[in-house]
Design an enzyme around this catalytic site. Structure first.
Site, mmCIF file in Angstrom:
data_model
loop_
_atom_site.group_PDB
_atom_site.id
_atom_site.type_symbol
_atom_site.label_atom_id
_atom_site.label_comp_id
_atom_site.label_asym_id
_atom_site.label_seq_id
_atom_site.Cartn_x
_atom_site.Cartn_y
_atom_site.Cartn_z
ATOM 1 N N GLY A 66 0.830 -1.210 0.000
ATOM 2 C CA GLY A 66 0.000 0.000 0.000
ATOM 3 C C GLY A 66 0.862 1.257 0.000
ATOM 4 O O GLY A 66 1.971 1.279 -0.552
ATOM 5 N N SER A 67 0.373 2.262 0.702
ATOM 6 C CA SER A 67 0.968 3.598 0.568
ATOM 7 C C SER A 67 2.396 3.727 1.066
ATOM 8 O O SER A 67 3.077 4.706 0.747
ATOM 9 C CB SER A 67 0.091 4.625 1.294
ATOM 10 O OG SER A 67 -1.151 4.728 0.644
ATOM 11 N N VAL A 68 2.869 2.794 1.880
ATOM 12 C CA VAL A 68 4.270 2.875 2.296
ATOM 13 C C VAL A 68 5.204 2.735 1.100
ATOM 14 O O VAL A 68 6.368 3.125 1.160
ATOM 15 C CB VAL A 68 4.605 1.801 3.353
ATOM 16 C CG1 VAL A 68 4.012 2.140 4.707
ATOM 17 C CG2 VAL A 68 4.153 0.415 2.909
#
Lengths: 201, 579
Positions: free
Chosen positions: B269-271
């Site tokens: 995801g956004s990491v």
């Protein structure tokens, strides 16, 4: 001297004379010489020596003890021949040495077995000590387990976590300490015992 | 005549026994008298970073019966049962098997073995058999692994370093009496056992415990299926803690069978936005202040991508895009890089490389080359879909930023402790530069805003310290076909503290939590672990310039948008996202 005493003295003399005659009987000279009963001379003094025959070896009778005043004299004994005596000495010595050696071997084995027992015992002790060390190391590690420490601190000692950690950071001057955070008491519900505010480095 | 013949027969037989067949009869005799006993090697100990014992072996005893020598199994069973805590009937059956070798009891303590030995029962022998103990219970168990009853490590570090730890068994030839007891002084030959070497790990027991506790609480609170964390010493790459738990069925969370941060790959995801911004900053395509126009949604290869929170068209700086975890803004930045550039930077931060630990079952992640990408990949790849990483790879990549752009190999085994306390270092990978110190500083500043009041992870704040990090809330791919499992998310937070002089890099992931956002469930765990670890490592606050808006709020509402739940793939498209 009474008649009884006289009779006893006669009888004693007669015994002594008989003994002396018996002692020299080996030579056959005592009887042959016709020594009268009750004579006081010793057999050695009275009996002539037989001359050895040429070419024939005879046992030499030496060292006959002088007659005692009471007329008794020990019988001369024939001495063993030197080779026999030496052989006997060697045999006895060898036997003694063998016996000694056997005793030494047995003793050595006894000592060896004792030492082996001792070694076994020490090895068992060493082994047991190693086991004890391992068990104690394990016990220390179990006592140091964080879960146990927390459990003891919270449930047995009724300790609480500090609500806030305050760091005192020293400056250049003792009065210029920088304080990070504000000490605060632990919640009343959990502050039954010690409430600690940790001062950091 | 008869006597003569008998005498001759005896003489012949005597000659045969004493002269001709002497070897054969000697061997028969020795076989009766001599027995070879195995001397098990002492297995090496596994130590933590401060020399505390994490796993060790203690000599225990196997009680073995030669049941041919037992004439009254019932009587022996009656005496043994109370000492061995076994049923009399069971013991009697064991002692009556007529097999010649049967274990009466395995790995009993020395005390019990001594009591049994004192009974002086015929037919029983005693054999040393070390047993493995983890004195801290389940602490770090997935990492340490397991040893079977034969003393062979079959999982975790016990399995990986089994050859090092187990040593070499020895043997002893002893004389036994007819009752099977050793004759004192009857030892003929001894080949001593060679003890195994020990491992000294980088794990900090106290931090591991606190990390497990924090993770466990969050798993229970958020009803997550599982969770893991990685705590790294930012400067050395040493793994200080790596808890890995799965939800208990009606009970507290329990250790997973393997360290999930090493063996589980997931779409992050956004990491993953780190790769896009590191690349764009390094190649001079953006600055932290570059402004982008961010529409309500964006279509890439037929797939529609949106942000976690609906919004109109906005003008956001690169820093704001990262702080608010805007998917649309990130996709716009990634377009500047292009597919090859994006792929290059995903590889550069180490998402297709093994960590170097060579841990059993460790994954290297999944990263396909651009030639295999679907049309929508330039929408999904920058925001952490279509690629998969492990928790450790994720932590390592952010630790690179914490180290001023230098990738530092992680380390779990500090050294191997040999005989005489000789230390043998375990080789690790090489440090290498990924981004410049300037870019690392810019990234750090941007990540600090993530933890600010306007970011997605204010709950990651640590009072008195500055934190830099990133949230991730990723959908879980469907196991039955293309697309994602509805309602299933992986929530992550990864960051470092203190931001300007990093000491710790921490990654936290929870599987299927409620709420779903990394900023709501993973960030608080990060904060708790960091607070304890900073205190444990004596790192005072104020070791870096503080940022306004951090550390003041403490645990707060967090709110939605913690990393954004990735994107919604329009049903009409077949972009291949999530495969």
């Amino acid at each position: 001297m009474t008649a009884v005493q006289e009779a006893r003295a006669r009888a004693r003399r007669a015994r002594v004379t008989a003994s002396a005659a018996q002692a020299v009987a080996g030579t056959g000279a005592g009887v042959a010489a016709g020594l009268p009963q009750g004579a006081t001379a010793t057999a050695a003094e009275t009996l002539p020596r037989e001359a050895p025959a040429p070419g024939r070896r005879h046992a030499v009778v030496r060292g006959v003890a002088p007659a005692r005043p009471d007329g008794w004299a020990p019988a001369p004994r024939p001495r063993p021949r030197p080779r026999l005596r030496r052989g006997r000495v060697v045999a006895v010595s060898a036997g003694a040495i063998v016996a000694l050696l056997m005793f030494a071997v047995v003793a050595f084995h006894v000592v060896l077995t004792q030492r082996q027992f001792r070694l076994d015992r020490m090895q068992q002790q060493l082994s047991q000590a190693q086991i004890d060390h391992a068990e104690l190391t394990l016990e220390v590690a179990q006592l140091e387990a964080p879960a146990r420490i927390v459990s003891v601190a919270v449930h047995r000692l009724h300790m609480v976590n500090p609500p806030r950690v305050v760091y005192l950071i020293p400056g250049d001057h003792p009065t210029s300490h920088k304080v990070s955070g504000v000490p605060a008491p632990a919640p009343a519900s959990t502050a039954s015992s010690s409430t600690s505010t940790t001062a950091g480095p | 005549m008869v006597m003569t013949l008998a005498f001759v027969a005896v003489a012949v037989r005597l000659t045969d026994v004493q002269v001709i067949s002497t070897r054969r009869y000697t061997s028969y005799g020795q076989a009766e008298l001599l027995h070879t006993v195995e001397l098990p090697a002492e297995r090496g100990t596994i130590y933590g970073s401060s020399g505390t014992v994490l796993a060790m072996s203690v000599p225990e005893t196997d009680i073995i019966a030669d049941d041919f020598q037992i004439h009254d199994p019932g009587a022996e069973a009656r005496q043994l049962a109370p000492l061995l805590h076994q049923s009399q009937a069971g013991l009697r059956a064991t002692l009556s098997q007529r097999s010649g070798f049967v274990y009466v009891a395995r790995q009993v303590s020395e005390g019990v073995a001594a009591k049994v030995e004192a009974l002086n029962l015929p037919g029983l022998t005693f054999q040393r058999d070390p047993r493995r103990f983890e004195p801290n219970g389940n602490l770090a168990l997935p990492l340490l692994g397991q040893v079977n009853t034969n003393g062979v490590g079959y999982s975790g570090l016990e399995g990986q370093y089994n050859q090092v730890l187990r040593g070499r068994s020895g043997s002893e030839v002893v004389q036994l009496d007819p009752a099977g007891r050793a004759i004192p002084g009857g030892t003929e030959r001894v080949k001593p056992a060679v003890p195994g070497k020990s491992l000294v790990l980088t794990l900090n027991k106290a931090i591991e415990y606190e990390a497990e506790q924090a993770l466990s609480r969050e798993i229970v609170q958020s009803h997550a299926k599982a969770g893991w964390a990685v705590v790294l010493d930012a400067r050395t790459g040493d793994i200080l803690a790596m808890p890995s738990l799965v939800a208990g069925h009606g009970g507290p969370p329990r250790p997973s069978s393997s360290p999930l941060a090493l063996t589980t790959v997931y779409e992050p995801g956004s990491v993953a936005k780190l790769a896009t911004f590191a690349g764009a900053l390094t190649e001079g395509l953006i600055t932290p202040q570059s402004v982008f126009t961010v529409p309500p949604d964006i279509t890439v290869g037929g797939a529609v991508f949106s942000d976690a929170e609906p919004h109109g068209t906005e003008h956001l700086t690169a820093t704001q895009i990262l702080a608010r975890s805007s998917n649309i803004g990130t996709i716009e930045v990634a377009r500047e890089l292009g597919p090859k550039g994006l792929y290059h930077w995903l590889r550069a931060i180490g998402w297709d490389r093994p960590s170097g630990l060579s841990f059993p079952g460790e994954s290297v992640g999944i990263l396909h080359p651009p030639s295999t990408w679907s049309g929508s990949a330039m929408g999904s790849m920058p925001i952490g879909q279509d690629e998969a990483v492990t928790g450790l790879q994720l932590a390592d990549s952010y630790n690179m930023v914490a180290n001023g752009g230098m990738w530092v190999p992680p380390r779990l085994v500090r050294y191997i402790l040999g005989p005489g306390q000789a230390r043998h270092p375990v080789p690790t990978g090489r440090r290498h530069r990924v981004v410049s110190p300037t870019v690392a500083r810019e990234l750090t500043g941007m990540f600090e805003h993530v933890v600010g009041t306007n970011g997605t992870a204010p709950m990651a704040a640590v009072p008195g310290y500055t934190v830099a990090g990133k949230t991730g809330t990723a959908q879980i791919p469907s196991t039955t076909g293309p697309g994602y499992q509805p309602g299933d998310f992986m929530a992550s937070f990864v960051g470092f503290v203190p931001a300007q002089h990093p000491a710790l890099t921490i990654e936290v992931t929870l599987e299927h939590p409620t709420p779903i956002y990394g900023g709501s469930v993973a960030a608080p765990v990060f904060s708790q672990i960091a607070q304890y670890a900073l205190r444990e490592l004596d790192i005072p606050p104020g070791s870096g310039p503080g940022r306004s808006g951090q550390g003041a709020t403490g645990p707060g509402s967090g709110g939605p948008g913690g990393g954004g739940p990735g994107t919604t793939i329009a049903p009409s498209t077949s972009s291949g996202a999530g495969q």
